[in-house]
Design a protein around this motif. Structure first.
Motif, PDB file in Angstrom:
ATOM      1  N   ARG A   1      -5.963   0.799  -8.570  1.00  0.00           N
ATOM      2  CA  ARG A   1      -4.795  -0.006  -7.691  1.00  0.00           C
ATOM      3  C   ARG A   1      -4.796   0.398  -6.137  1.00  0.00           C
ATOM      4  NH1 ARG A   1      -0.294  -2.776  -7.881  1.00  0.00           N
ATOM      5  NH2 ARG A   1       1.591  -2.036  -6.762  1.00  0.00           N
ATOM      6  N   LEU A   2      -4.919   1.554  -6.022  1.00  0.00           N
ATOM      7  CA  LEU A   2      -5.026   2.072  -4.620  1.00  0.00           C
ATOM      8  C   LEU A   2      -6.150   1.665  -3.848  1.00  0.00           C
ATOM      9  CD1 LEU A   2      -4.202   5.908  -4.782  1.00  0.00           C
ATOM     10  CD2 LEU A   2      -2.895   4.190  -3.465  1.00  0.00           C
TER      11      LEU A   2
ATOM     12  N   THR B   1      -5.052  -2.313  -3.222  1.00  0.00           N
ATOM     13  CA  THR B   1      -4.209  -2.358  -2.169  1.00  0.00           C
ATOM     14  C   THR B   1      -4.501  -1.963  -0.918  1.00  0.00           C
ATOM     15  OG1 THR B   1      -3.214  -0.345  -2.774  1.00  0.00           O
ATOM     16  CG2 THR B   1      -2.028  -2.261  -3.538  1.00  0.00           C
ATOM     17  N   PHE B   2      -5.425  -1.105  -0.848  1.00  0.00           N
ATOM     18  CA  PHE B   2      -5.981  -0.550   0.429  1.00  0.00           C
ATOM     19  C   PHE B   2      -6.704  -1.688   1.121  1.00  0.00           C
ATOM     20  CE2 PHE B   2      -9.074   1.868   2.907  1.00  0.00           C
ATOM     21  CZ  PHE B   2      -8.432   2.320   3.866  1.00  0.00           C
TER      22      PHE B   2
ATOM     23  N   PHE C   1       0.789  -1.058  -0.114  1.00  0.00           N
ATOM     24  CA  PHE C   1      -0.064  -0.092   0.119  1.00  0.00           C
ATOM     25  C   PHE C   1       0.911   1.196  -0.018  1.00  0.00           C
ATOM     26  CE2 PHE C   1      -2.521   3.316   2.518  1.00  0.00           C
ATOM     27  CZ  PHE C   1      -3.515   3.569   1.565  1.00  0.00           C
TER      28      PHE C   1
ATOM     29  N   LEU D   1       1.849   5.926  -7.386  1.00  0.00           N
ATOM     30  CA  LEU D   1       0.629   6.802  -7.839  1.00  0.00           C
ATOM     31  C   LEU D   1       0.422   6.726  -9.213  1.00  0.00           C
ATOM     32  CD1 LEU D   1      -0.770   8.654  -5.802  1.00  0.00           C
ATOM     33  CD2 LEU D   1       0.302  10.721  -6.996  1.00  0.00           C
TER      34      LEU D   1
ATOM     35  N   SER E   1      -4.574   5.098 -11.045  1.00  0.00           N
ATOM     36  CA  SER E   1      -4.018   4.744  -9.733  1.00  0.00           C
ATOM     37  C   SER E   1      -5.173   4.548  -8.681  1.00  0.00           C
ATOM     38  CB  SER E   1      -2.927   5.838  -9.068  1.00  0.00           C
ATOM     39  OG  SER E   1      -3.814   7.049  -8.833  1.00  0.00           O
TER      40      SER E   1
ATOM     41  N   SER F   1       2.070   1.537  -3.258  1.00  0.00           N
ATOM     42  CA  SER F   1       1.136   2.445  -4.327  1.00  0.00           C
ATOM     43  C   SER F   1       1.327   3.798  -4.120  1.00  0.00           C
ATOM     44  CB  SER F   1      -0.128   1.515  -4.086  1.00  0.00           C
ATOM     45  OG  SER F   1      -0.123   0.174  -4.351  1.00  0.00           O
ATOM     46  N   LEU F   2       1.328   4.342  -2.955  1.00  0.00           N
ATOM     47  CA  LEU F   2       0.898   5.836  -2.651  1.00  0.00           C
ATOM     48  C   LEU F   2       2.102   6.545  -3.403  1.00  0.00           C
ATOM     49  CD1 LEU F   2      -0.075   5.720   1.107  1.00  0.00           C
ATOM     50  CD2 LEU F   2      -1.533   6.565  -0.961  1.00  0.00           C
TER      51      LEU F   2
END
Length: 504
Positions: free
Chosen positions: A237-238, A241-242, A50, A57, A234, A53-54
């Motif tokens: 995907r965010l 993953t979150f 996560f 982006l 993003s 991923s941040l």
């Protein structure tokens, strides 16, 4: 059609090799470090993904798309400038999110996960983020110029280094009674493997970069085109993953409410996410390869309004995925517990394979279904189906796992429930498209064949009279006979396979 199938087979081999090496790493890790250390590592790993991923982006995806377009137009002189701009964006996001992640670790480990022992592993995981982020940029570059070999080799190098270090380095570092440090050492090995992979990628990138003379290179590429692609892409995907980041938090909190200690819950999460799920997903290289090849193949058929070709490609991919799911479900239902105990030396939790195997049949058809939805203009619906499945899994997990009478069984049921919701929503969405002629009946007979095998195999050939490998072979052969008798596997399939193995 033959080129579509051959391309799928080539990709299957590459993905299979990568999965096999990753599987060997997991086996070695569990055997050497033990269940609790693996549990700490696996609860920290979703947080690392996560945080990554941040920082990324969506920039690697944007790089791949922008570079592919520039390369197609013959504007390769701009490629180094694109990479400079992408690197600058990543440095900015790293400067914001990495310090924030470090400050967040104490609250995450002590309050949300309820296990302060995971904090050291989380800090090491954050140290991997900038390395993995740079590697992601270069992988995006190679995907853009259609050089998949470099990406594949980097992954294989990473897995090889992980296996070597986990086998020969980790045993010398292990500290008796200090599982927190043992898990941190394992995450450190992941850091070293990422570094080796990155060094290879940097070497290959510099080789490609030298082909563009410095005097011809463009000095600057604007941020706007990259961000216009990166930010929207993003989002999904965010979210993905979150939800994965939340999974161990909800799992541990719910079990704590039902009376399970933090140490026991962490070990059980390690077994489920580090042993059972990877074992169940090992054969998924077949539907994964199909899903990658499907998007351009189905898009091309849809664009040409060739409904016959469209249906042929969709039906072939879904039939192969359903057959893969039937074989995986049969073997893992009958022998899954024995496989988990034999390969990973786990002492508890392996019995959940029997519960998960029938459900994970539907996971094998999930990625091809999503790719078909993307290729037929239903990408948003497919993404929302995944969102609903993720939310349903987390909600049901909290409700069931917090019940003293269910505990871990409730969490396992929730994982299966999430798979079913997403898969059934994908099928329902695709069913609305009359051009694909796809519905639930396509998967009914393969699933029925799996059920017949699960019931009849122990009756006709008692389990336990042979070695584990022979037992799995007998079950596979038993299912194959049923599939042939029910017309799910035909003589033409064997002829097609014979053509594929020939060198053209």
């Amino acid at each position: 059609m033959s080129s579509f199938i051959r391309g799928t087979v080539v990709l299957m081999v590459a993905v299979f090799l990568s999965k096999l090496l990753g599987f060997v790493f997991r086996i070695q890790f569990m055997r050497i470090a033990g269940e609790e250390a693996v549990g700490i590592y696996m609860t920290a790993y979703p947080a690392f993904i996560f945080f990554l991923s941040l920082v990324q982006l969506g920039v690697p995806i944007a790089i791949a798309k922008v570079i592919a377009e520039l390369d197609a137009k013959g504007q390769s002189v701009q490629l180094p400038a694109v990479m400079k701009t992408a690197t600058f964006i990543t440095i900015l996001t790293s400067a914001v999110f990495i310090p924030a992640s470090i400050l967040f670790v104490p609250y995450l480990s002590e309050t949300l996960l309820g296990n302060a022992a995971s904090s050291t592993t989380l800090y090491v995981g954050i140290a991997i983020v900038p390395v993995a982020a740079i590697g992601g940029l270069i992988r995006g570059y190679f995907q853009g110029i259609a050089r998949i070999e470099e990406t594949a080799w980097s992954q294989i190098i990473e897995q090889f280094v992980r296996i070597i270090l986990i086998t020969w380095l980790l045993p010398s570092l292990l500290m008796n009674g200090n599982t927190a440090m043992n898990a941190a050492y394992a995450m450190g090995i992941t850091l070293l493997a990422e570094l080796f992979s990155l060094l290879y990628l940097l070497f290959k990138y510099q080789q490609r970069k030298r082909r563009v003379p410095k005097e011809q290179q463009v000095k600057r590429y604007p941020m706007e085109p990259l961000l216009a692609i990166a930010l929207p892409s993003s989002g999904s995907r965010l979210f993905g993953t979150f939800t994965w980041f939340l999974e161990p938090i909800i799992f541990l909190r719910a079990l704590a409410m039902s009376g399970v200690t933090a140490v026991a819950a962490t070990s059980l999460y390690g077994i489920i996410s580090g042993v059972l799920i990877p074992l169940l997903l090992f054969p998924s290289f077949i539907p994964y390869a199909l899903s990658v090849v499907l998007v351009p193949a189905v898009s091309g058929a849809a664009a040409s309004t060739n409904k016959a070709k469209l249906r042929e490609r969709i039906h072939l991919s879904l039939r192969l995925s359903a057959l893969t799911g039937a074989f995986a479900a049969a073997v893992f239902y009958v022998h899954g517990q024995a496989l988990a105990e034999k390969l990973f030396h786990v002492t508890e939790g392996a019995s959940f394979m029997t519960l998960l195997a029938p459900i994970f049949f539907f996971y094998y058809i999930q990625s091809p279904l999503y790719s078909i939805l993307q290729a037929t203009g239903e990408a948003k619906a497919g993404m929302m189906n995944s969102v609903y499945g993720g939310i349903a899994k987390l909600g049901v997990m909290f409700i069931l796992a917090s019940q003293p009478g269910l505990q871990v069984t409730g969490a396992v049921l929730a994982i299966g429930f999430g798979v079913l919701i997403t898969s059934f929503l994908h099928i329902a969405t695709l069913r609305k498209n009359k051009a694909t002629a796809t519905g639930f009946t396509m998967f009914a007979m393969p699933y029925a064949s799996f059920i017949m095998t699960a019931i009849m195999r122990p009756i006709f050939i008692p389990i336990g009279d042979f070695g584990l490998l022979m037992e799995c072979t007998i079950t596979t052969a038993f299912l194959l006979i049923i599939l042939i008798l029910t017309g799910q596997v035909k003589a033409s399939d064997f002829l097609l396979f014979k053509k594929l193995v020939k060198i053209h």
